[in-house]
Design a protein around this motif. Structure first.
Motif, PDB file in Angstrom:
ATOM      1  N   LEU A 271       0.812  -1.215   0.000  1.00 55.82           N
ATOM      2  CA  LEU A 271       0.000   0.000   0.000  1.00 55.82           C
ATOM      3  C   LEU A 271       0.850   1.271   0.000  1.00 55.82           C
ATOM      4  O   LEU A 271       0.520   2.251  -0.655  1.00 55.82           O
ATOM      5  CB  LEU A 271      -0.933   0.005   1.211  1.00 55.82           C
ATOM      6  N   GLU A 272       1.937   1.256   0.741  1.00 54.54           N
ATOM      7  CA  GLU A 272       2.745   2.465   0.947  1.00 54.54           C
ATOM      8  C   GLU A 272       3.706   2.755  -0.203  1.00 54.54           C
ATOM      9  O   GLU A 272       3.862   3.902  -0.608  1.00 54.54           O
ATOM     10  CB  GLU A 272       3.531   2.334   2.255  1.00 54.54           C
ATOM     11  N   TYR A 273       4.369   1.732  -0.706  1.00 55.40           N
ATOM     12  CA  TYR A 273       5.428   1.933  -1.695  1.00 55.40           C
ATOM     13  C   TYR A 273       4.898   1.695  -3.109  1.00 55.40           C
ATOM     14  O   TYR A 273       4.499   0.592  -3.451  1.00 55.40           O
ATOM     15  CB  TYR A 273       6.606   1.019  -1.418  1.00 55.40           C
ATOM     16  N   SER A 274       4.964   2.724  -3.936  1.00 57.47           N
ATOM     17  CA  SER A 274       4.471   2.644  -5.314  1.00 57.47           C
ATOM     18  C   SER A 274       5.596   2.281  -6.271  1.00 57.47           C
ATOM     19  O   SER A 274       5.719   2.855  -7.361  1.00 57.47           O
ATOM     20  CB  SER A 274       3.836   3.988  -5.716  1.00 57.47           C
ATOM     21  N   VAL A 275       6.407   1.315  -5.888  1.00 55.26           N
ATOM     22  CA  VAL A 275       7.558   0.894  -6.684  1.00 55.26           C
ATOM     23  C   VAL A 275       7.307  -0.505  -7.239  1.00 55.26           C
ATOM     24  O   VAL A 275       6.358  -1.185  -6.845  1.00 55.26           O
ATOM     25  CB  VAL A 275       8.852   0.918  -5.836  1.00 55.26           C
ATOM     26  N   ASP A 276       8.205  -0.940  -8.143  1.00 55.74           N
ATOM     27  CA  ASP A 276       8.030  -2.236  -8.800  1.00 55.74           C
ATOM     28  C   ASP A 276       8.237  -3.437  -7.871  1.00 55.74           C
ATOM     29  O   ASP A 276       7.763  -4.519  -8.175  1.00 55.74           O
ATOM     30  CB  ASP A 276       8.984  -2.351  -9.994  1.00 55.74           C
ATOM     31  N   ASP A 277       8.972  -3.274  -6.784  1.00 54.71           N
ATOM     32  CA  ASP A 277       9.150  -4.363  -5.828  1.00 54.71           C
ATOM     33  C   ASP A 277       9.085  -3.807  -4.406  1.00 54.71           C
ATOM     34  O   ASP A 277      10.112  -3.588  -3.758  1.00 54.71           O
ATOM     35  CB  ASP A 277      10.473  -5.090  -6.052  1.00 54.71           C
TER      36      ASP A 277
ATOM     37  N   SER B 286      -1.603   6.043  -6.230  1.00 60.18           N
ATOM     38  CA  SER B 286      -1.538   5.365  -4.936  1.00 60.18           C
ATOM     39  C   SER B 286      -2.388   4.102  -4.922  1.00 60.18           C
ATOM     40  O   SER B 286      -3.103   3.797  -5.874  1.00 60.18           O
ATOM     41  CB  SER B 286      -2.006   6.315  -3.821  1.00 60.18           C
ATOM     42  N   SER B 287      -2.297   3.401  -3.808  1.00 63.69           N
ATOM     43  CA  SER B 287      -3.110   2.226  -3.520  1.00 63.69           C
ATOM     44  C   SER B 287      -3.838   2.477  -2.207  1.00 63.69           C
ATOM     45  O   SER B 287      -3.272   3.048  -1.277  1.00 63.69           O
ATOM     46  CB  SER B 287      -2.230   0.979  -3.388  1.00 63.69           C
ATOM     47  N   THR B 288      -5.082   2.041  -2.148  1.00 64.52           N
ATOM     48  CA  THR B 288      -5.929   2.283  -0.981  1.00 64.52           C
ATOM     49  C   THR B 288      -6.655   1.000  -0.612  1.00 64.52           C
ATOM     50  O   THR B 288      -7.054   0.232  -1.491  1.00 64.52           O
ATOM     51  CB  THR B 288      -6.972   3.380  -1.302  1.00 64.52           C
ATOM     52  N   LEU B 289      -6.833   0.798   0.685  1.00 63.72           N
ATOM     53  CA  LEU B 289      -7.601  -0.333   1.180  1.00 63.72           C
ATOM     54  C   LEU B 289      -8.696   0.195   2.103  1.00 63.72           C
ATOM     55  O   LEU B 289      -8.405   0.918   3.060  1.00 63.72           O
ATOM     56  CB  LEU B 289      -6.690  -1.309   1.944  1.00 63.72           C
ATOM     57  N   CYS B 290      -9.929  -0.140   1.782  1.00 65.95           N
ATOM     58  CA  CYS B 290     -11.076   0.255   2.610  1.00 65.95           C
ATOM     59  C   CYS B 290     -11.702  -1.008   3.180  1.00 65.95           C
ATOM     60  O   CYS B 290     -11.851  -2.007   2.468  1.00 65.95           O
ATOM     61  CB  CYS B 290     -12.116   1.000   1.783  1.00 65.95           C
TER      62      CYS B 290
ATOM     63  N   LEU C 210      -0.072   1.313 -11.331  1.00 70.53           N
ATOM     64  CA  LEU C 210       0.634   0.596 -10.264  1.00 70.53           C
ATOM     65  C   LEU C 210       0.270  -0.882 -10.187  1.00 70.53           C
ATOM     66  O   LEU C 210       0.795  -1.604  -9.350  1.00 70.53           O
ATOM     67  CB  LEU C 210       0.355   1.258  -8.905  1.00 70.53           C
ATOM     68  N   TRP C 211      -0.629  -1.328 -11.046  1.00 68.37           N
ATOM     69  CA  TRP C 211      -1.039  -2.738 -10.999  1.00 68.37           C
ATOM     70  C   TRP C 211       0.162  -3.662 -11.200  1.00 68.37           C
ATOM     71  O   TRP C 211       0.376  -4.570 -10.416  1.00 68.37           O
ATOM     72  CB  TRP C 211      -2.076  -3.015 -12.095  1.00 68.37           C
ATOM     73  N   ARG C 212       0.923  -3.414 -12.239  1.00 70.77           N
ATOM     74  CA  ARG C 212       2.025  -4.315 -12.587  1.00 70.77           C
ATOM     75  C   ARG C 212       3.258  -3.982 -11.756  1.00 70.77           C
ATOM     76  O   ARG C 212       3.729  -2.846 -11.743  1.00 70.77           O
ATOM     77  CB  ARG C 212       2.351  -4.170 -14.068  1.00 70.77           C
ATOM     78  N   MET C 213       3.759  -4.986 -11.055  1.00 67.07           N
ATOM     79  CA  MET C 213       4.999  -4.834 -10.281  1.00 67.07           C
ATOM     80  C   MET C 213       6.051  -5.686 -10.981  1.00 67.07           C
ATOM     81  O   MET C 213       6.207  -6.876 -10.686  1.00 67.07           O
ATOM     82  CB  MET C 213       4.789  -5.279  -8.831  1.00 67.07           C
ATOM     83  N   THR C 214       6.780  -5.069 -11.907  1.00 60.65           N
ATOM     84  CA  THR C 214       7.728  -5.829 -12.726  1.00 60.65           C
ATOM     85  C   THR C 214       8.826  -6.472 -11.904  1.00 60.65           C
ATOM     86  O   THR C 214       9.361  -7.503 -12.287  1.00 60.65           O
ATOM     87  CB  THR C 214       8.337  -4.937 -13.822  1.00 60.65           C
TER      88      THR C 214
END
Length: 160
Positions: free
Chosen positions: A28-34, A66-70, A100-104
């Motif tokens: 959720l916090e890190y918008s990086v590939d890994d 970003s990514s969010t969880l509700c 951000l879906w794909r985390m290469t």
């Protein structure tokens, strides 16, 4: 579901279970590939009301990706087999910016990785109510042209 006064306890306990999972917090916090390679988050409670919400929330499209969880409860009803129980649903909305879906770096898709962490915490576990929490269903969630994800729900049973 238990007496409605217990719903606050259940949602607070649920939020604590979520922030105690480092993998989930990193996703959720890190918008990086890994995100798994990033440093552990020392104060995961900072994600509360920033990345993890105890109510439905849609990210603003003009802010950073970003990514969010509700997480929230829904569908309260008398038990179908036992009128002395209440049944309900705990719902998790996993909302991720489409970029951000794909985390290469992992070969994974972020929403599925988030769903996996949620499922590991809750499915077939006694975390609330009088029975184990049971997976009910998951469905694709279109939010807007920038965000999409999944809504997953679990069945819970408690004393009426």
């Amino acid at each position: 579901m238990a007496k409605f006064e217990q719903v606050n306890t259940y949602i607070n306990d649920t939020m604590l279970l979520l922030i105690n999972n480092q993998n989930l917090c990193k996703l959720l916090e890190y918008s990086v590939d890994d995100p798994f390679q990033e440093l552990d988050i020392a104060e995961t409670d900072t994600l509360l009301y920033n990345k993890i919400y105890p109510f439905p929330k849609v990210p603003k499209t003009e802010t950073e990706k970003s990514s969010t969880l509700c997480v929230f409860f829904d569908d309260f009803r008398l038990g179908s087999d036992n009128r002395g129980t209440k049944e309900g649903t705990i719902i998790f909305n996993v909302i991720v910016h489409n970029d951000l879906w794909r985390m290469t770096g992992t070969g994974m898709l972020r929403p599925y990785a988030i769903l996996s962490e949620i499922d590991n915490i809750f499915n077939n576990e006694r975390v609330m109510g009088i029975k184990k929490v049971q997976f009910d269903k998951a469905r694709f969630l279109y939010v807007n042209e920038n965000y999409s994800g999944y809504q997953v729900s679990y069945s819970i049973t408690s004393v009426n």
